[in-house]
Design a protein around this motif. Structure first.
Motif, PDB file in Angstrom:
ATOM      1  N   LEU A 147       1.000  -1.087   0.354  1.00 12.09           N
ATOM      2  CA  LEU A 147      -0.274   0.006   0.331  1.00 12.09           C
ATOM      3  C   LEU A 147       0.456   1.527   0.124  1.00 12.09           C
ATOM      4  CD1 LEU A 147      -2.759  -0.408   2.508  1.00 12.09           C
ATOM      5  CD2 LEU A 147      -2.436  -0.909   0.074  1.00 12.09           C
ATOM      6  N   GLU A 148       2.151   1.050  -0.474  1.00  7.79           N
ATOM      7  CA  GLU A 148       3.234   2.594  -0.438  1.00  7.79           C
ATOM      8  C   GLU A 148       2.139   3.318  -1.060  1.00  7.79           C
ATOM      9  OE1 GLU A 148       5.950   2.827   1.470  1.00  7.79           O
ATOM     10  OE2 GLU A 148       5.560   0.237   1.722  1.00  7.79           O
TER      11      GLU A 148
ATOM     12  N   ASP B 224     -13.543 -12.631  12.982  1.00  7.64           N
ATOM     13  CA  ASP B 224     -12.982 -12.276  11.546  1.00  7.64           C
ATOM     14  C   ASP B 224     -11.902 -11.922  11.067  1.00  7.64           C
ATOM     15  OD1 ASP B 224     -15.500 -14.251  11.208  1.00  7.64           O
ATOM     16  OD2 ASP B 224     -16.410 -12.384  11.083  1.00  7.64           O
ATOM     17  N   LEU B 225     -11.800 -10.552  12.322  1.00  2.00           N
ATOM     18  CA  LEU B 225     -10.294  -9.521  11.858  1.00  2.00           C
ATOM     19  C   LEU B 225      -9.610 -10.184  10.701  1.00  2.00           C
ATOM     20  CD1 LEU B 225     -10.530  -7.954  14.662  1.00  2.00           C
ATOM     21  CD2 LEU B 225     -10.584  -6.877  12.554  1.00  2.00           C
ATOM     22  N   LYS B 226      -8.296 -11.815  11.386  1.00  2.00           N
ATOM     23  CA  LYS B 226      -7.446 -11.500  10.339  1.00  2.00           C
ATOM     24  C   LYS B 226      -8.024 -11.977   9.023  1.00  2.00           C
ATOM     25  CE  LYS B 226      -3.954 -15.770   9.559  1.00  2.00           C
ATOM     26  NZ  LYS B 226      -4.160 -15.170   8.773  1.00  2.00           N
ATOM     27  N   ALA B 227      -8.885 -12.231   8.540  1.00  2.11           N
ATOM     28  CA  ALA B 227      -9.706 -12.430   6.784  1.00  2.11           C
ATOM     29  C   ALA B 227      -9.416 -11.200   6.060  1.00  2.11           C
ATOM     30  CB  ALA B 227     -11.057 -13.868   7.054  1.00  2.11           C
ATOM     31  N   PHE B 228     -10.791 -10.492   7.501  1.00  4.18           N
ATOM     32  CA  PHE B 228     -11.275  -8.846   7.037  1.00  4.18           C
ATOM     33  C   PHE B 228     -10.022  -8.568   6.256  1.00  4.18           C
ATOM     34  CE2 PHE B 228     -12.327  -4.964   8.357  1.00  4.18           C
ATOM     35  CZ  PHE B 228     -12.575  -4.512   7.115  1.00  4.18           C
ATOM     36  N   CYS B 229      -8.919  -7.958   7.493  1.00  5.79           N
ATOM     37  CA  CYS B 229      -7.333  -7.742   7.434  1.00  5.79           C
ATOM     38  C   CYS B 229      -7.083  -7.897   5.711  1.00  5.79           C
ATOM     39  CB  CYS B 229      -7.175  -7.182   8.738  1.00  5.79           C
ATOM     40  SG  CYS B 229      -7.273  -6.690   9.914  1.00  5.79           S
ATOM     41  N   GLU B 230      -6.870  -9.275   6.278  1.00  2.61           N
ATOM     42  CA  GLU B 230      -6.250  -9.819   4.421  1.00  2.61           C
ATOM     43  C   GLU B 230      -6.618  -8.811   2.979  1.00  2.61           C
ATOM     44  OE1 GLU B 230      -5.963 -13.996   4.673  1.00  2.61           O
ATOM     45  OE2 GLU B 230      -4.676 -13.711   6.764  1.00  2.61           O
ATOM     46  N   ALA B 231      -8.524  -9.556   2.986  1.00  6.69           N
ATOM     47  CA  ALA B 231      -9.097  -9.457   2.209  1.00  6.69           C
ATOM     48  C   ALA B 231      -9.247  -7.797   2.199  1.00  6.69           C
ATOM     49  CB  ALA B 231     -10.348 -10.038   2.480  1.00  6.69           C
ATOM     50  N   THR B 232      -9.480  -6.792   3.138  1.00  2.00           N
ATOM     51  CA  THR B 232      -9.533  -5.214   2.180  1.00  2.00           C
ATOM     52  C   THR B 232      -7.923  -4.538   1.916  1.00  2.00           C
ATOM     53  OG1 THR B 232     -11.216  -5.468   4.325  1.00  2.00           O
ATOM     54  CG2 THR B 232      -9.282  -3.589   4.671  1.00  2.00           C
ATOM     55  N   LEU B 233      -6.505  -5.744   3.087  1.00  5.09           N
ATOM     56  CA  LEU B 233      -5.242  -5.211   2.208  1.00  5.09           C
ATOM     57  C   LEU B 233      -5.407  -5.307   0.447  1.00  5.09           C
ATOM     58  CD1 LEU B 233      -2.998  -5.973   4.661  1.00  5.09           C
ATOM     59  CD2 LEU B 233      -3.938  -3.561   4.103  1.00  5.09           C
ATOM     60  N   ASP B 234      -6.656  -6.712   0.051  1.00  4.75           N
ATOM     61  CA  ASP B 234      -5.584  -7.508  -0.935  1.00  4.75           C
ATOM     62  C   ASP B 234      -7.245  -6.148  -2.150  1.00  4.75           C
ATOM     63  OD1 ASP B 234      -4.591  -9.364  -0.856  1.00  4.75           O
ATOM     64  OD2 ASP B 234      -6.641 -11.071  -0.732  1.00  4.75           O
ATOM     65  N   ALA B 235      -8.248  -5.587  -1.432  1.00  2.06           N
ATOM     66  CA  ALA B 235      -9.379  -4.188  -2.219  1.00  2.06           C
ATOM     67  C   ALA B 235      -8.072  -4.053  -2.355  1.00  2.06           C
ATOM     68  CB  ALA B 235     -10.212  -4.367  -1.638  1.00  2.06           C
ATOM     69  N   PHE B 236      -7.628  -2.936  -1.508  1.00  2.17           N
ATOM     70  CA  PHE B 236      -6.975  -1.948  -1.414  1.00  2.17           C
ATOM     71  C   PHE B 236      -5.621  -1.227  -2.204  1.00  2.17           C
ATOM     72  CE2 PHE B 236      -8.570   0.082   2.969  1.00  2.17           C
ATOM     73  CZ  PHE B 236     -10.099  -0.067   2.270  1.00  2.17           C
ATOM     74  N   ALA B 237      -5.241  -2.781  -2.575  1.00  2.00           N
ATOM     75  CA  ALA B 237      -3.623  -2.913  -3.122  1.00  2.00           C
ATOM     76  C   ALA B 237      -4.178  -2.774  -4.450  1.00  2.00           C
ATOM     77  CB  ALA B 237      -3.474  -3.950  -2.975  1.00  2.00           C
TER      78      ALA B 237
END
Length: 180
Positions: A2-3, A167-180
């Motif tokens: 996300l740089e 569900d935070l682990k899965a939420f954070c991973e999917a969120t980072l993917d969406a923001f990338a």
């Protein structure tokens, strides 16, 4: 990952579930992004650990000062009081709707979809949430699923939703993917 990206976190002055703010915030920072805390009032917000007071966090801007155009994505943490307060604030609702109008990714967990319902952005989307919002989301035109994370790529923007702190682990991973 996300740089150079700045992510807005929208929370009311009181009532945000602390872990649903701090875990995605940490994930964004660890991925090289810059999180910014937006609220409806200047100063600090009061986070909660369920019904107990948690930490206080300084805000970076109010919804009246911030513009969706200045951010690459939006995170809506949950807690029961947080989205209930936000959906009653026209500037907060407009801020959320602007992300969808601009096609920017949004992530919401737990009770946060209440704000999305008020912004009228759930119709035709597949989502999840805290189970008690199931009927509200269906009545607003969404398809509700009981999964730890649901990613909906329905135009104009990607929407990531999760049910609860577990569900935070899965939420954070999917969120980072969406923001990338």
């Amino acid at each position: 990952m996300l740089e150079g990206k700045t992510i807005a976190f929208l929370a009311a002055p009181a009532g945000v579930e602390q872990v649903e703010l701090t875990e995605p915030w940490k994930a964004v920072k660890d991925a090289g992004g810059t999180p910014k805390l937006i609220s409806t009032e200047e100063g600090e917000i009061q986070a909660f650990d369920h019904l107990d007071k948690g930490d206080r966090f300084p805000i970076d801007a109010t919804v009246g000062q911030a513009r969706a155009a200045d951010f690459d994505g939006l995170v809506l943490p949950g807690g029961v009081a947080n989205p209930d307060f936000l959906r009653m604030d026209p500037k907060a609702v407009r801020f959320v709707r602007d992300f969808f109008d601009m096609g920017k990714p949004v992530a919401a967990i737990c009770h946060a979809p209440w704000t999305l319902i008020e912004a009228d952005v759930v119709r035709g989307r597949t989502m999840t949430s805290w189970p008690s919002l199931r009927t509200d989301l269906r009545n607003a035109g969404a398809t509700w699923q009981d999964k730890e994370v649901v990613v909906c790529h329905e135009a104009p923007s990607t929407l990531v939703t999760s049910r609860m702190p577990d569900d935070l682990k899965a939420f954070c991973e999917a969120t980072l993917d969406a923001f990338a």
